[in-house]
Design a protein around this motif. Structure first.
Motif, PDB file in Angstrom:
ATOM      1  N   TRP A 190      -3.359  -5.919  47.023  1.00  0.00           N
ATOM      2  CA  TRP A 190      -5.092  -5.714  46.833  1.00  0.00           C
ATOM      3  C   TRP A 190      -5.462  -6.606  45.844  1.00  0.00           C
ATOM      4  CZ3 TRP A 190      -7.778  -1.719  49.838  1.00  0.00           C
ATOM      5  CH2 TRP A 190      -7.025  -0.960  50.408  1.00  0.00           C
ATOM      6  N   LEU A 191      -6.678  -7.094  45.845  1.00  0.00           N
ATOM      7  CA  LEU A 191      -7.471  -7.757  44.802  1.00  0.00           C
ATOM      8  C   LEU A 191      -8.476  -6.836  44.288  1.00  0.00           C
ATOM      9  CD1 LEU A 191      -8.027 -10.381  43.218  1.00  0.00           C
ATOM     10  CD2 LEU A 191      -9.884 -10.945  45.205  1.00  0.00           C
ATOM     11  N   ILE A 192      -8.367  -6.474  42.980  1.00  0.00           N
ATOM     12  CA  ILE A 192      -8.922  -5.760  42.391  1.00  0.00           C
ATOM     13  C   ILE A 192      -9.787  -6.219  41.178  1.00  0.00           C
ATOM     14  CG2 ILE A 192      -9.266  -3.654  40.789  1.00  0.00           C
ATOM     15  CD1 ILE A 192      -6.270  -2.707  42.119  1.00  0.00           C
ATOM     16  N   CYS A 193     -11.195  -6.512  41.182  1.00  0.00           N
ATOM     17  CA  CYS A 193     -12.056  -7.007  40.287  1.00  0.00           C
ATOM     18  C   CYS A 193     -12.802  -5.967  39.556  1.00  0.00           C
ATOM     19  CB  CYS A 193     -13.254  -7.790  41.133  1.00  0.00           C
ATOM     20  SG  CYS A 193     -12.215  -8.940  42.428  1.00  0.00           S
ATOM     21  N   ALA A 194     -13.315  -6.641  38.211  1.00  0.00           N
ATOM     22  CA  ALA A 194     -13.990  -5.712  37.466  1.00  0.00           C
ATOM     23  C   ALA A 194     -15.156  -6.931  37.087  1.00  0.00           C
ATOM     24  CB  ALA A 194     -13.437  -5.331  35.988  1.00  0.00           C
ATOM     25  N   GLU A 244     -22.128  -7.746  29.496  1.00  0.00           N
ATOM     26  CA  GLU A 244     -20.808  -6.908  29.628  1.00  0.00           C
ATOM     27  C   GLU A 244     -19.674  -7.778  29.605  1.00  0.00           C
ATOM     28  OE1 GLU A 244     -20.322  -3.704  29.266  1.00  0.00           O
ATOM     29  OE2 GLU A 244     -22.351  -3.062  28.730  1.00  0.00           O
ATOM     30  N   ARG A 245     -18.533  -7.834  29.103  1.00  0.00           N
ATOM     31  CA  ARG A 245     -17.404  -8.472  29.361  1.00  0.00           C
ATOM     32  C   ARG A 245     -16.300  -7.571  29.879  1.00  0.00           C
ATOM     33  NH1 ARG A 245     -19.658 -13.016  29.631  1.00  0.00           N
ATOM     34  NH2 ARG A 245     -20.269 -14.105  27.763  1.00  0.00           N
ATOM     35  N   THR A 246     -15.498  -7.943  30.759  1.00  0.00           N
ATOM     36  CA  THR A 246     -14.445  -7.321  31.511  1.00  0.00           C
ATOM     37  C   THR A 246     -13.244  -7.400  30.563  1.00  0.00           C
ATOM     38  OG1 THR A 246     -13.931  -8.903  32.828  1.00  0.00           O
ATOM     39  CG2 THR A 246     -15.406  -7.320  33.847  1.00  0.00           C
ATOM     40  N   PRO A 247     -12.530  -6.512  30.223  1.00  0.00           N
ATOM     41  CA  PRO A 247     -11.255  -6.647  29.472  1.00  0.00           C
ATOM     42  C   PRO A 247     -10.191  -7.344  30.294  1.00  0.00           C
ATOM     43  CG  PRO A 247     -12.046  -4.196  29.632  1.00  0.00           C
ATOM     44  CD  PRO A 247     -12.649  -4.975  30.630  1.00  0.00           C
ATOM     45  N   ASP A 282      -6.690  -6.805  29.275  1.00  0.00           N
ATOM     46  CA  ASP A 282      -5.727  -6.011  28.973  1.00  0.00           C
ATOM     47  C   ASP A 282      -5.764  -5.028  29.937  1.00  0.00           C
ATOM     48  OD1 ASP A 282      -6.249  -3.459  27.208  1.00  0.00           O
ATOM     49  OD2 ASP A 282      -7.676  -5.035  26.895  1.00  0.00           O
ATOM     50  N   GLU A 283      -4.293  -4.395  30.378  1.00  0.00           N
ATOM     51  CA  GLU A 283      -4.209  -3.599  31.397  1.00  0.00           C
ATOM     52  C   GLU A 283      -5.134  -2.108  31.007  1.00  0.00           C
ATOM     53  OE1 GLU A 283      -0.877  -1.526  34.035  1.00  0.00           O
ATOM     54  OE2 GLU A 283      -0.332  -3.342  33.103  1.00  0.00           O
ATOM     55  N   GLN A 284      -4.809  -1.791  29.850  1.00  0.00           N
ATOM     56  CA  GLN A 284      -5.398  -0.301  29.455  1.00  0.00           C
ATOM     57  C   GLN A 284      -7.051  -0.616  29.426  1.00  0.00           C
ATOM     58  OE1 GLN A 284      -3.637   2.302  29.367  1.00  0.00           O
ATOM     59  NE2 GLN A 284      -5.733   3.384  28.945  1.00  0.00           N
ATOM     60  N   GLY A 285      -7.555  -1.653  28.967  1.00  0.00           N
ATOM     61  CA  GLY A 285      -8.854  -1.799  28.833  1.00  0.00           C
ATOM     62  C   GLY A 285      -9.465  -1.920  30.232  1.00  0.00           C
ATOM     63  N   PHE A 286      -8.841  -2.555  31.083  1.00  0.00           N
ATOM     64  CA  PHE A 286      -9.092  -2.870  32.302  1.00  0.00           C
ATOM     65  C   PHE A 286      -9.268  -1.672  33.259  1.00  0.00           C
ATOM     66  CE2 PHE A 286      -8.249  -4.075  36.892  1.00  0.00           C
ATOM     67  CZ  PHE A 286      -8.999  -4.888  37.051  1.00  0.00           C
ATOM     68  N   LEU A 287      -8.318  -0.696  32.952  1.00  0.00           N
ATOM     69  CA  LEU A 287      -8.224   0.633  33.550  1.00  0.00           C
ATOM     70  C   LEU A 287      -9.419   1.605  33.130  1.00  0.00           C
ATOM     71  CD1 LEU A 287      -4.433   1.518  34.016  1.00  0.00           C
ATOM     72  CD2 LEU A 287      -6.164   1.098  35.911  1.00  0.00           C
ATOM     73  N   GLU A 288      -9.628   1.508  31.744  1.00  0.00           N
ATOM     74  CA  GLU A 288     -10.635   2.181  30.970  1.00  0.00           C
ATOM     75  C   GLU A 288     -12.178   1.794  31.563  1.00  0.00           C
ATOM     76  OE1 GLU A 288     -10.607   4.966  29.323  1.00  0.00           O
ATOM     77  OE2 GLU A 288      -8.473   4.987  29.534  1.00  0.00           O
ATOM     78  N   PHE A 289     -12.282   0.368  31.706  1.00  0.00           N
ATOM     79  CA  PHE A 289     -13.289   0.039  32.416  1.00  0.00           C
ATOM     80  C   PHE A 289     -13.934   0.517  33.685  1.00  0.00           C
ATOM     81  CE2 PHE A 289     -16.092  -3.254  34.505  1.00  0.00           C
ATOM     82  CZ  PHE A 289     -16.757  -3.688  33.543  1.00  0.00           C
ATOM     83  N   LEU A 290     -12.855   0.549  34.436  1.00  0.00           N
ATOM     84  CA  LEU A 290     -12.962   0.944  35.970  1.00  0.00           C
ATOM     85  C   LEU A 290     -13.183   2.568  35.974  1.00  0.00           C
ATOM     86  CD1 LEU A 290      -9.970  -1.021  37.721  1.00  0.00           C
ATOM     87  CD2 LEU A 290     -12.499  -1.595  37.600  1.00  0.00           C
ATOM     88  N   ARG A 291     -12.497   3.140  35.028  1.00  0.00           N
ATOM     89  CA  ARG A 291     -12.699   4.769  34.909  1.00  0.00           C
ATOM     90  C   ARG A 291     -14.193   5.121  34.359  1.00  0.00           C
ATOM     91  NH1 ARG A 291      -7.374   4.915  31.980  1.00  0.00           N
ATOM     92  NH2 ARG A 291      -5.915   5.332  33.432  1.00  0.00           N
ATOM     93  N   TYR A 337      -7.069 -12.124  34.790  1.00  0.00           N
ATOM     94  CA  TYR A 337      -7.676 -13.278  34.288  1.00  0.00           C
ATOM     95  C   TYR A 337      -9.121 -12.935  34.146  1.00  0.00           C
ATOM     96  CZ  TYR A 337      -3.351 -15.799  35.418  1.00  0.00           C
ATOM     97  OH  TYR A 337      -2.007 -16.036  35.596  1.00  0.00           O
ATOM     98  N   PRO A 338      -9.532 -13.496  33.286  1.00  0.00           N
ATOM     99  CA  PRO A 338     -11.347 -13.439  32.916  1.00  0.00           C
ATOM    100  C   PRO A 338     -11.733 -14.248  33.883  1.00  0.00           C
ATOM    101  CG  PRO A 338     -10.196 -14.810  31.214  1.00  0.00           C
ATOM    102  CD  PRO A 338      -9.152 -14.330  31.797  1.00  0.00           C
ATOM    103  N   GLY A 339     -13.131 -13.949  34.514  1.00  0.00           N
ATOM    104  CA  GLY A 339     -13.841 -14.943  35.366  1.00  0.00           C
ATOM    105  C   GLY A 339     -15.171 -15.088  34.539  1.00  0.00           C
ATOM    106  N   GLY A 340     -16.057 -15.414  35.298  1.00  0.00           N
ATOM    107  CA  GLY A 340     -17.368 -15.747  34.877  1.00  0.00           C
ATOM    108  C   GLY A 340     -17.574 -17.005  34.461  1.00  0.00           C
ATOM    109  N   GLN A 341     -18.760 -17.253  33.833  1.00  0.00           N
ATOM    110  CA  GLN A 341     -19.261 -18.381  33.203  1.00  0.00           C
ATOM    111  C   GLN A 341     -19.604 -18.160  31.784  1.00  0.00           C
ATOM    112  OE1 GLN A 341     -22.811 -18.858  35.700  1.00  0.00           O
ATOM    113  NE2 GLN A 341     -21.624 -20.022  37.327  1.00  0.00           N
ATOM    114  N   PRO A 342     -19.421 -19.335  30.992  1.00  0.00           N
ATOM    115  CA  PRO A 342     -19.617 -19.177  29.481  1.00  0.00           C
ATOM    116  C   PRO A 342     -21.464 -19.257  29.449  1.00  0.00           C
ATOM    117  CG  PRO A 342     -18.969 -21.387  30.295  1.00  0.00           C
ATOM    118  CD  PRO A 342     -18.823 -20.685  31.374  1.00  0.00           C
TER     119      PRO A 342
END
Length: 110
Positions: free
Chosen positions: A35-39, A45-48, A50-59, A80-85
């Protein structure tokens, strides 16, 4: 995904909605039980990454299904972070084409 975990969907998303909903997420079935999981973060808003921050963001989102999927998943690699500066508003002019653009892509005022 681990054996035995089988959601009844293959795509699940929570889209961002300006100006109030600046966080979103998505999970997409790819292949071989992967699966591809995206935040998604918008409006500052910035997406974390790190794994723990990523899960907290999704929760913290309204859609619990993507967080549930991430909790059952075994990461295949780094986050990996995405987006544009961010650029100042005056950094882009309507008469200057984006980098690599041809005349067909030139921005024109409305």
């Amino acid at each position: 995904m681990p054996p035995g975990y089988s959601p009844e969907w293959t795509i699940n998303v929570q889209v961002t909605r300006a100006p109030d909903q600046r966080r979103g997420d998505g999970v997409f079935a790819v292949e071989s039980r992967r699966w591809l999981i995206c935040a998604i973060g918008a409006g500052g808003e910035r997406t974390p990454t790190d794994e723990q921050g990523f899960l907290e963001f999704l929760r913290g989102l309204d859609n619990p299904m993507v967080a549930e999927c991430a909790e059952h998943a075994k990461p295949a690699g780094e986050l990996y972070p995405g987006g544009q500066p961010r650029q100042p508003p005056d950094a882009v002019s309507s008469d200057v084409p984006p980098a690599g653009a041809t005349d067909r892509h030139r921005r024109r005022p409305l």
